[in-house]
Design an enzyme around this catalytic site. Structure first.
Site, short mmCIF file in Angstrom:
data_model
loop_
_atom_site.label_atom_id
_atom_site.label_comp_id
_atom_site.label_asym_id
_atom_site.label_seq_id
_atom_site.Cartn_x
_atom_site.Cartn_y
_atom_site.Cartn_z
CG HIS A 115 -3.25 4.99 -0.21
ND1 HIS A 115 -3.34 3.65 -0.50
CD2 HIS A 115 -4.02 5.63 -1.10
CE1 HIS A 115 -4.16 3.49 -1.53
NE2 HIS A 115 -4.59 4.68 -1.92
CG ASP A 140 -1.99 0.97 1.24
OD1 ASP A 140 -1.92 1.91 0.42
OD2 ASP A 140 -2.92 0.83 2.03
#
Lengths: 134, 459
Positions: A14, A12
């Site tokens: 983000h 991930d």
């Protein structure tokens, strides 16, 4: 000063929310060790050992959090961090699921507190203070 | 005329290099067996005589030396987590020019301490915990070393918050302790300069005296470095340049010895592409790693150990019984190849040393599918764009085809995830001057740099 390890787990990338968490917790007087995005369970645990952290705060935004977080408590126990406080938050499961069900599953996995999509760090802060002492 | 005599007391040979600093020329080189067991100055005098035979009488303004005689500098690196402070401790030792004979993580056991004493470790580096982080492991380990009355210098480079307690333990047990800044003050942040300085000064103050090297300071000015540190200095200067004298840019250096293979890389090694995320511990600009299990003679068995049965079979089919050859070389450490076959076996071993050692040194990339597309992690240094690979050490210098050995550094299709050099220039330290130039660079960096650029030749 109490130490908290934060980061984004799994594949991930983000980065923004994680930076906001770092900013807020640092302002509150915590020693924040931010291990950044694309972090494995081992990265969190190793950082917590070296930095003597009292809490690990795991973020996940891309829906695969449940797979990424599985077995994390067991690994903490194995690494001598049986009593570390584990938080997890974000879009931690696939799709829109009932928050209470999701929370139950993560609590069973050994997380101390679970936060669903859109929870702001300000909402979580009183709980962190309660769990850690300010 | 201003002449420097630069001396390298190696484990086997004492090597001399005479330099005329004003005219910027190497006047001559020579070597003789190192005689540290009887009296180190015997070998030195022999080498000096043979040097003066070649050059004629010379007067030297300064005579300085580096040493890896009598086993060099043997260290034990102790940290907490393997990927973090243990790795940081290893890097600090390597950067200071040491060999790391023992590595420990978490709490030391009685057995670990016994091993430290038995292996005749010269210096212990004790790390663990970020500043304000873990305390238990360093306090436990210092206490354990104290209770065992270990009389080996101990450098404490762990959690800053424990420094006072560590000092108390050092005093209580009368340990030769040194307290310096944390080598990993924050997570993944590497700060090893202080550790390297103190390790070097302990080496010069205590270790070389104990090993019988210090005696030589009655005939020469001083011994100033462990040899690998001199090489590191030379390589760093050659890469960075000095004032108006340009360097070569990022470089890799491989030194294949009888007992170890050392790899040096000069460069930041930062990711080149935008979709690559750097993970793990900081990398030093001047990085050195040492492989104690890879060497042409003493450690020849270590070269064949990692090979699979299939690849050993492949070599046998090609006419090379590598196991037998390795065993032979380990038993005859002064063996020098005379036939083309023997030279070819040495070349094969040299290539394997370089290949395996470089795999352990170079950064690696790993791909990961994310909802934003394919992303990449990078651990360690990206060395794909280094300008030059420099070879040194007997096997490379004396081989007819040193490129065959040095090419093993380069990118290869069977190791696609390793960030190895793509198209480097291949250079050779033909006259074996790197350690001497490292010594010279302290007073005369420009001369040392120019001499290296002149004498390290293209192949």
């Amino acid at each position: 000063m109490k130490t908290i390890v934060i980061g984004v787990i799994g594949a991930d990338v983000h980065a923004v929310g994680n930076r906001i968490i770092e900013y807020v917790l640092t302002n509150e007087g915590y020693n924040v060790v931010n291990i950044g995005v694309l972090s494995s369970q081992e990265d969190f645990i190793n950082a917590a050992i070296e930095a003597n952290a009292k809490m690990i705060l795991v973020s996940s935004l891309y829906g695969h959090g449940e797979i990424d977080c599985r077995g994390m408590r067991d690994k903490c126990v194995e690494a001598g961090l049986a009593n570390i406080i584990l938080y997890v938050g974000g879009n931690i499961v696939v799709g829109k699921q009932n928050v209470a069900d999701v929370e139950k599953r993560f609590l069973e996995m050994g997380f101390n507190r679970v936060f669903g999509p859109g929870t702001s760090i300000e909402t979580v802060l009183p709980l962190i203070k309660a769990d850690l002492g300010s | 005329m201003k002449n420097y005599l630069l001396i390298d007391f190696g484990s086997t040979n004492t090597k001399l290099t005479a330099v005329d600093v004003e005219n910027k020329v190497i006047l001559g080189t020579s070597k003789a067996m190192t005689t540290v067991e009887e009296d180190i100055s015997i070998g030195y005098q022999q080498a000096l005589e043979s040097l003066l035979l070649k050059t004629g009488p010379l007067i030297f303004q300064k005579k300085i030396a580096c040493s890896s005689a009598a086993g060099g500098l043997k260290m034990a690196a102790i940290g907490l987590v393997e990927e973090l402070t243990v790795e940081a401790a290893k890097r600090a030792c390597y950067g200071a020019g040491a060999k790391v004979d023992l590595v420990f993580s978490h709490f030391l056991t009685h057995h670990d301490i016994k091993e430290i004493v038995q292996k005749k470790i010269d210096i212990i580096l004790l790390a663990g915990g970020t500043d304000g982080g873990n305390r238990e492991s360093v306090l436990f380990n210092a206490q354990a070393l104290g209770e065992a009355h270990v009389c080996i210098p101990i450098v404490y480079a762990g959690n800053k918050s424990c420094q006072d307690d560590i000092r108390v333990i050092f005093d209580q047990y009368h340990l030769q302790g040194y307290v310096i800044d944390n080598i990993m003050p924050k997570l993944n942040q590497l700060k090893i300069d202080g550790a390297q300085d103190i390790i070097r000064s302990i080496f010069l103050k205590n270790i070389i005296a104990a090993k019988g090297v210090k005696k030589i300071e009655s005939v020469i000015d001083e011994v100033i470095f462990p040899t690998p540190h001199a090489v590191l200095k030379a390589a760093e200067l050659l890469a960075k340049g000095y004032l108006h004298e340009k360097g070569l840019g990022d470089i890799v250096l491989v030194d294949i010895g009888g007992a170890t293979t050392d790899v040096y890389s000069m460069g930041t090694g930062a990711p080149i592409r935008g979709d690559v995320i750097l993970k793990g511990l900081d990398e030093p600009f001047a990085k050195r790693t040492v492989e104690g299990d890879l060497g042409m003679r003493y450690s020849a068995l270590g070269i064949v150990a990692p090979l699979s049965k299939e690849s050993l079979r492949q070599y046998t089919d090609d006419g090379f019984d590598l196991k037998k050859e390795a065993e032979f070389r380990r038993q005859h450490v002064d063996f020098i190849p005379t036939t083309p076959y023997e030279a070819q076996v040495d070349r094969l071993f040299g290539g394997l040393c370089v290949d395996i050692a470089f795999s352990r040194h170079v950064g690696k990339i790993d791909s990961v599918y994310t909802p934003l597309g394919m992303m990449y992690y990078q651990f360690g240094k990206d060395l794909t764009n280094v300008n030059a690979v420099i070879g040194t050490g007997g096997v490379v210098i004396h081989d007819e085809n040193p490129t065959d050995i040095l090419n093993k550094v380069c990118l290869s299709s069977d190791k696609p995830l390793e960030l190895r050099p793509k198209k480097p220039q291949m250079l050779l330290d033909k006259k074996y001057i790197l350690s001497a130039m490292g010594l010279l660079s302290i007073d005369e960096p420009i001369v040392a740099l120019q001499l290296m650029k002149e004498n390290i030749v293209k192949i």
